[in-house]
Structures are given as C-alpha cells and as structure tokens.
Design an enzyme around this catalytic site. Structure first.
Site, mmCIF file in Angstrom:
data_model
loop_
_atom_site.group_PDB
_atom_site.id
_atom_site.type_symbol
_atom_site.label_atom_id
_atom_site.label_comp_id
_atom_site.label_asym_id
_atom_site.label_seq_id
_atom_site.Cartn_x
_atom_site.Cartn_y
_atom_site.Cartn_z
ATOM 1 N N LYS A 51 7.056 -0.355 -7.012
ATOM 2 C CA LYS A 51 7.052 -0.873 -5.299
ATOM 3 C C LYS A 51 8.314 -2.100 -5.236
ATOM 4 O O LYS A 51 8.649 -2.386 -4.227
ATOM 5 C CB LYS A 51 5.912 -1.646 -5.197
ATOM 6 N N PRO A 93 5.661 -2.884 -12.619
ATOM 7 C CA PRO A 93 6.668 -1.702 -11.879
ATOM 8 C C PRO A 93 5.915 -0.380 -12.026
ATOM 9 O O PRO A 93 6.332 0.541 -11.328
ATOM 10 C CB PRO A 93 7.691 -1.669 -13.041
ATOM 11 N N TYR A 109 3.336 10.009 -15.455
ATOM 12 C CA TYR A 109 2.754 8.707 -15.742
ATOM 13 C C TYR A 109 1.766 9.026 -16.792
ATOM 14 O O TYR A 109 0.876 9.900 -16.226
ATOM 15 C CB TYR A 109 2.215 8.176 -14.661
ATOM 16 N N HIS A 137 11.144 13.985 -4.370
ATOM 17 C CA HIS A 137 10.189 14.607 -5.146
ATOM 18 C C HIS A 137 8.612 14.597 -4.291
ATOM 19 O O HIS A 137 8.566 13.602 -3.460
ATOM 20 C CB HIS A 137 9.817 13.484 -6.213
ATOM 21 N N TYR A 152 1.562 5.293 -2.818
ATOM 22 C CA TYR A 152 2.869 5.584 -3.626
ATOM 23 C C TYR A 152 3.942 5.789 -2.773
ATOM 24 O O TYR A 152 5.426 5.439 -2.932
ATOM 25 C CB TYR A 152 2.540 6.793 -4.475
#
Ligand code: FAD
Ligand code: DHB
Length: 389
Positions: free
Chosen positions: A295, A291, A199, A72, A383
């Site tokens: 990570k 979460p 998100y 992604h 990220y």
C-alpha cells in the site's frame, strides 16, 4: 527563490504533486537531497492499485506503464502445505499492475523536466519556517545556503524528512507500532517461476515471490529486525526461499544471480492531522505501513491526488474547502490501509516463535479466506484498492 508550492522530496508523492500542479498551471519547485541517479535506481515497492494506474494514465503517463507493466488478476496464498488463488478481478472487477516504483519515479522526472519543471537534486531542505504567513524552505546545495519562498509547503520528504518537524510540539498526534521482524528483499536475474504473486505463511517465517519483468524476480523473506545482511550470502537466501516457498508438490522457483539486496524494518505509523497552517504533509512523511499489503506507494499517490485538486481549487477559484478537508479525507483511506496492512502482516508472518496459538489462528484465517467468498472479496477489494474519497 520564489514559487507557488514548495515541495520537499522527489519520491512518488512529491513528483506526482509537481506534475499535477503543472497540469493546472500552478508553479512548483521540488527539492531533493539525493541525486537523480540515486532516486531513479532506488528499489522499493512494485504493486500499483488500479486507482494508481488510472491516475498515471489520466495525467498522460500511462504509455510505458501500459506497455511494460504487468496486469495481475489474482494473488496466491500458500500455507500449511496448501495453496489458494484469490481471484481478485473475478471478485472485484479490478486488478493490480506490477511496475517498479523507480519506473514511476523515472516517468515523473522525465515528464517534469520535459515540461521545464524545476527539480533541485542534491539539495537538502534543512528546515521549514513561517508557515502561518510567508512559508520559507531553507536549503543547502553544495555548501551554498538558499531560501525558497512559497505560498504553501508540501512535505513529501518521507519518514526521515524534516518538514514534519516544523510543526510545534503538541499539535500532532502520533500512532505507531513496530513489528519484531524485518524484510530481506532481493532482486534476482532469474525468470520468475510465477505469473502472479505468492504470499507464503511458513513456520520459519513469511516469504513473498514477486517479479519485475520476464527476466527479473523480486523476492522477500521475513528476517530478524536487526538482521545483518552480511550473514545472508546468496546460497543461504535461495535455500531459505526454497524452504518457505516450495511447499506445493511439483513446483520450484527459478534461481539466478542476486543483483540487489536490502533489509527494511517494519512499522505502522500515522501522524494526525496531515496539515498545519500552510504545511501539507503527504506519503511516508505522515504514514508508514508494513509492506505486506503493498500500500505504501499507492497511499502516497492517493494523498497527492487530493492535494493537487485542493490547490487547483484554491488557485483557480479561491476556494479553501478542499484544502481544509484534505487531512480528514486523506486519513480515511490511510486508516483503511493501516488496518489492511496490519491484518495481512499478522496473518502471514511468524509473530511469536514460542506461541503455537498464533500459528493456529493464522491457519484458521487463511482457511477462511480460501473457503468464504465474502472473506476473499474483502481481501481482494482492499488489495486492489477501495475507491474511497
Ligand atoms: P519517498 O519515496 O521516501 O520520498 C521522499 C523523498 O524525500 C526521498 O527521495 C528523500 O531522499 C527525500 N528527502 C528526505 N528528506 C529530505 C530533505 N531534508 N531534503 C530534501 N529531500 C529529502 N512499499 C511497498 O508497498 N512495498 C515495498 O516493497 C516497499 N519497500 C520499501 C523499502 C524501503 C527501504 C522503504 C524506505 C520503503 C518501502 N516501501 C515499500 C514503501 C514505499 O516505497 C513508500 O511508501 C513510498 O516510497 C512513499 O513515497 P513518498 O514519495 O511518500 O516518499
Ligand atoms: C512487492 C512488494 C510488496 O510489498 C508487496 O506486498 C508485493 C510486491 C514488490 O516489490 O513486488
């Protein structure tokens, strides 16, 4: 029994360490209280940073990951009726790969067993002793007591493990924060309506749309910390997911049978240092992140990559420097991930239902990410994983 490195826990940390040691000609025994089937089916994390993918490829375990994992190049943020795609690869040159944690675990177990490695399933480490000179792990296996003698112990036994308890009181410092919410996670037999993760910040709470394959969706909802899963029949879960995620005109999620659901509490936790005498701690045994930043598994793998090198330097050349610096080096990455995970969590969850000020700050932060290349780059580079050492 005797081995060079005794490893407690067959999660990603313990298994990867055993594999790395094997590649350096160092013997290890992994002890795991659960069965092989249990650890191979346990549904947990799904996002691999570029560094974790590179590690899997470097140690010869990239084949299925490259074939089945989904690369992604962005993630989507939804808030206040708007949507913003963080173009991670454009901003950082790196990407993430979606590949379930249990697939990583399956690949590692298969590789260890094919190489004749020793993983003792359904064997519980009861306690660890003699860490100053002759480390011993006391095991219980089907009613039998076994002693495993080793040069070093690697405590990779997760948050509820026992190896951390071998350190006397007063040596370790604990930093901890619990959050007033949990995640309800579901696995659904429904083709994902997304190519990239979403998100979502919503006034009713956070939601996350992820996936595992072209047929399987993985979704999460912020719920109360003491939530009883029995109060969440499938229809209620889908209704809540629709409310929190279907905030962009013309977009809807795909529904299907829910095949797994569980509630995970949220906490931040770090124990320092990550080593005492001949005990080296790694992964969830020494640090937990909420979460939201994806990570947890990546940190576990990064810890043991360092530890593998440190043991190789010790057994190969008698060098102690990397063992001595392990904790300090690993903690730099751990604290970066602590901050990022706390920041993502604070930006996306409903924090205090009575305080509209919090919600205003969140919207301001999300708008800033969406309008500032510098801020979006900061999110993206954390990220996808910073190349820290
Ligand atoms: P673990 O995977 O916990 O492995 C530790 C192993 O040690 C376990 O197999 C355990 O059975 C074994 N063990 C424990 N005690 C003993 C003993 N006394 N003797 C022998 N064996 C023992 N991260 C994300 O990024 N996203 C997510 O969605 C996400 N969901 C999660 C859901 C849950 C329920 C949990 C617990 C964690 C989740 N995480 C998530 C975090 C991520 O899965 C962990 O960070 C990762 O598993 C850490 O790997 P590890 O090898 O350090 O520990
Ligand atoms: C997944 C889990 C996470 O914690 C996250 O931040 C993103 C994705 C997942 O399980 O797919």
């Amino acid at each position: 029994m005797r081995t060079q490195v005794g490893i407690v826990g067959a999660g990603p940390a313990g298994l990867m360490l055993s594999h790395l040691l094997h590649l350096q000609g160092i013997e290890s025994v992994v002890v795991e209280s659960r069965s092989r089937a249990y650890v191979e089916q346990r549904v947990r994390a799904g996002v691999l940073e570029q560094g974790s993918v590179d590690l899997m490829c470097r140690v010869g375990l990239g084949e299925r990951l490259q074939r089945e994992g989904m690369r992604h190049e962005g993630i989507e943020l939804r808030y206040d009726g708007q949507s913003y795609r963080v173009p991670m690869t454009e901003l950082t040159g790196r990407a993430i790969t979606v590949y379930g944690q249990q697939e990583v675990v399956k690949d590692l177990i298969a590789a260890r067993l094919a190489a004749g490695g020793s993983i003792l399933f359904e064997t519980e480490a009861v306690r660890v002793e003699n860490l100053d000179s002759a480390p011993t792990i006391y095991l219980r296996q089907g009613g039998r007591d076994i002693e495993l003698h080793c040069d070093f112990v690697a405590g990779c036994d997760g948050f509820h493990g026992v190896s951390r308890n071998a350190v006397p009181d007063g040596v370790l410092r604990t930093h901890e924060r619990t959050y007033p919410f949990a995640w309800l996670g579901v696995l659904a037999a429904a083709p994902p309506a997304v190519d990239e993760l979403i998100y979502a910040n919503h006034e009713r709470g956070f939601a996350l749309y992820s996936l595992r394959s072209p047929e399987i969706s993985r979704l999460y909802l912020q719920v109360a910390p003491d939530e009883d899963i029995a109060d969440w029949p499938d229809e209620r879960i889908w209704a809540e997911l629709r409310t929190r995620l279907e905030t962009v005109p013309g977009w809807s999620l795909n529904e299907g049978p829910i095949v797994e659901k569980s509630v995970t509490p949220m906490r931040s936790f770090v124990v320092e240092p990550m080593q005492w005498q001949r005990l080296y701690l790694a992964g969830d045994a020494v640090h937990i992140v909420p979460p939201t930043g994806a990570k947890g598994m990546n940190l576990a793998l990064a810890d043991v990559a360092l530890l593998g090198e440190a043991f190789a330097a010790w057994y190969g050349e008698g060098r102690t420097d990397l063992l001595e610096s392990y904790s300090t080096t690993a903690l730099r990455r751990v604290w970066r991930a602590q901050h990022f995970s706390w920041w993502m969590t604070s930006m996306l969850h409903r924090l205090d239902s009575d305080d509209p000020y919090e919600a205003k700050l969140q919207t301001a932060t999300l708008r800033y990410v969406a309008s500032s290349r510098a801020y979006a780059t900061s999110l993206a580079e954390n990220y996808v994983g910073l190349p820290l050492s």
